[in-house]
Design an enzyme around this catalytic site. Structure first.
Site, PDB file in Angstrom:
ATOM      1  N   LYS A  82       0.838  -1.202   0.000  1.00 42.45           N
ATOM      2  CA  LYS A  82       0.000   0.000   0.000  1.00 42.45           C
ATOM      3  C   LYS A  82       0.872   1.250   0.000  1.00 42.45           C
ATOM      4  O   LYS A  82       1.907   1.292   0.678  1.00 42.45           O
ATOM      5  CB  LYS A  82      -0.908  -0.031   1.229  1.00 42.45           C
ATOM      6  CG  LYS A  82      -1.913   1.109   1.330  1.00 42.45           C
ATOM      7  CD  LYS A  82      -2.776   0.911   2.563  1.00 42.45           C
ATOM      8  CE  LYS A  82      -3.766   2.032   2.772  1.00 42.45           C
ATOM      9  NZ  LYS A  82      -4.601   1.830   3.977  1.00 42.45           N
ATOM     10  N   SER A 157      -9.108   2.775   3.026  1.00 45.95           N
ATOM     11  CA  SER A 157      -8.124   3.394   2.162  1.00 45.95           C
ATOM     12  C   SER A 157      -7.240   2.377   1.434  1.00 45.95           C
ATOM     13  O   SER A 157      -6.448   2.746   0.570  1.00 45.95           O
ATOM     14  CB  SER A 157      -7.233   4.330   2.989  1.00 45.95           C
ATOM     15  OG  SER A 157      -6.543   3.618   4.010  1.00 45.95           O
ATOM     16  N   SER A 181      -9.839   0.317   7.236  1.00 47.86           N
ATOM     17  CA  SER A 181      -9.218   0.437   5.914  1.00 47.86           C
ATOM     18  C   SER A 181      -8.679  -0.864   5.329  1.00 47.86           C
ATOM     19  O   SER A 181      -8.273  -0.888   4.170  1.00 47.86           O
ATOM     20  CB  SER A 181      -8.093   1.477   5.952  1.00 47.86           C
ATOM     21  OG  SER A 181      -8.636   2.771   6.035  1.00 47.86           O
TER      22      SER A 181
END
Length: 465
Positions: A82, A157, A181
């Site tokens: 990520k 996210s 997330s």
């Protein structure tokens, strides 16, 4: 096995194929890079593809196959990172075009562990700006889209990470979760996502800006894959402010061990924010019925998180300020959140209140082993659905959607998102399993039992096959 089947093969099985010399790391990386080239323009799942680095690593690992006596657990398996986590020599944008030239000189501790486990990094996946939102539409980047239906969000996210795994653009992914997330994107995309317990996965070499809310964890196709990756990334790194001992036995062993009869509570209503929609309620009720059939003691309970909402929001918006990004380059909602940041004293008071509420939530688990909740209170939104709302209205929509997730961040308890079916729009639906403090093994074992009773691995988005 054809290339599409290989792309959707669980990570642990890929590691075995590599060990048996049935496929090489280089062949596997080339399959995923080809899929990224074909599909990422539609999906927006990767910000940065590190093709040259991945091929070089895969070439070296392919050569090592002929000489190495022992190999780490995920030797040669492709993974994504990520874009909130540092990989040395690779841009780390945090979802902001202002940071396109930010190139760290170090690996985050979780990335070091990932490399030590033998993974090959394919690139950096899309995230919302500063990881703030449950959708992944940062200014200056293409929006991430859900492989099951491109009109919908893959969540956030860790939206790019989940979209990449669901679309067969990596075998498994690293995500992070400060308020849902990992769990939200896993739910939107029909994947297994584990938010580990606080202190399970180190945040070295940096500190923690969110009072212990955020933690790194896996997004995977199977419970076993997620459990084994959690084994690989867990553990103390020098100087960690809090940590947990290594699990005994391993989390992978937990995924292979029946859980026994558990005391399980469930709820579909999250005061003060209301009840889940019909799709999300049905996902919970279907799971509860299955759990009862499997011999667990299941009871509906009333859960009220009202006292958590205000202090959690204060701590969350303080994280925007801690990022140090100039307000003028932030998206409107983050700019609005930044304008609301109060004094240091108010922040400390919020942390204090949040910890008191967290104690009350954890005390509830004195009488139950696991709590089953929806992941979100309604099905995934469309890409851009809230784009024309004011920052205040957008933030309220976010709060009302993700309400079941933040309590486990506040308490530091482990939680898993597990796919259980499809909603009325044909999008995946999931439930959330929350365990006692540091009890990942219990919820992993239970999730594996549910997975075996309601297999999901054969489902693939039509777009990407």
């Amino acid at each position: 096995m054809n290339e599409t089947d290989l792309a959707f093969t669980p990570a642990l099985e890929l590691a075995q194929l590599i060990r048996r010399r049935e496929i090489s790391p280089l062949e596997l990386v080339e399959i995923y890079l080809n899929r990224i080239q074909q599909l990422n323009p539609q999906l927006g799942s990767y910000f940065t593809v590190t093709a040259d680095l991945a091929i070089a690593d895969a070439t070296a690992k392919t050569e090592l196959l002929t000489t190495a006596a022992e190999l780490p657990a995920f030797f040669g398996v492709p993974i994504s990172i990520k874009d909130l986590n540092a990989v040395a020599g690779v841009p780390c944008t945090y979802g902001s075009p202002a940071l396109l030239d930010n190139i760290p000189e170090f690996d985050d501790g979780v990335v070091t562990r990932i490399k030590q486990a033998g993974f090959i990094i394919l690139g950096k996946t899309a995230t919302s700006e500063l990881g703030s939102f449950p959708y992944t539409e940062p200014t200056g980047f293409p929006p991430a889209r859900n492989p099951w239906n491109l009109e919908y969000t893959p969540g956030g996210s860790s939206g790019g990470a989940a979209a990449a795994v669901a679309a067969g653009l990596c075998a498994i992914a690293q995500g992070s979760d400060g308020g849902g997330s990992i769990r939200g994107p896993a739910a939107c995309c029909g994947l297994v996502g584990i938010k580990p317990a606080r202190g399970r996965v180190s945040k070295a070499p940096v500190g923690d800006r969110l009072a212990g809310l955020g933690v790194n964890g896996p997004i995977a196709r199977t419970v076993a894959d997620a459990a084994a990756m959690l084994d690989s990334i867990s553990g103390y790194i020098t100087g960690d402010p809090y940590w947990l001992p290594d699990p005994e036995p391993s989390f992978l062993t937990a995924a292979q061990t029946p859980p026994g009869s558990l005391r399980i509570a469930f709820a579909t209503d999250i005061p003060p924010l209301g009840a889940a929609d019909a799709n999300c309620q049905q996902a919970v009720l279907h799971t509860v019925k299955l759990l009862a059939e499997l011999g667990h003691q299941v009871e509906e309970k009333s859960l009220d998180f009202s006292a958590l909402v205000e202090p959690f929001q204060i701590v969350w918006q303080s994280g925007i300020a801690a990022a140090g990004i100039p307000p003028e380059v932030l998206q409107p909602v983050n700019r609005w959140l930044l304008s609301r940041v109060g004094t240091v004293g108010e922040y400390i008071q919020a942390v204090y209140k949040m910890q008191i509420v967290a104690r009350q939530i954890v005390a509830f688990f004195d009488t139950v082993d696991v709590v089953i909740l929806p992941v979100y209170l309604h099905s995934p939104i469309r890409v851009g659905e809230w784009a024309n709302l004011s920052p205040e209205d957008t933030f309220q929509q976010i709060v009302n959607w993700v309400a079941p997730c933040p309590p486990a961040n506040a308490t530091g308890q482990p939680a898993i998102a597990l796919p259980v079916g499809f909603d009325s729009n044909g999008l995946p639906m999931s439930v959330q399993l929350i365990g006692k403090p540091a009890a990942e093994a219990t919820i992993i074992s239970l999730a594996a039992q549910l997975e075996a009773a309601n297999p999901w691995i054969h489902h693939r988005p039509g777009l990407v096959v």
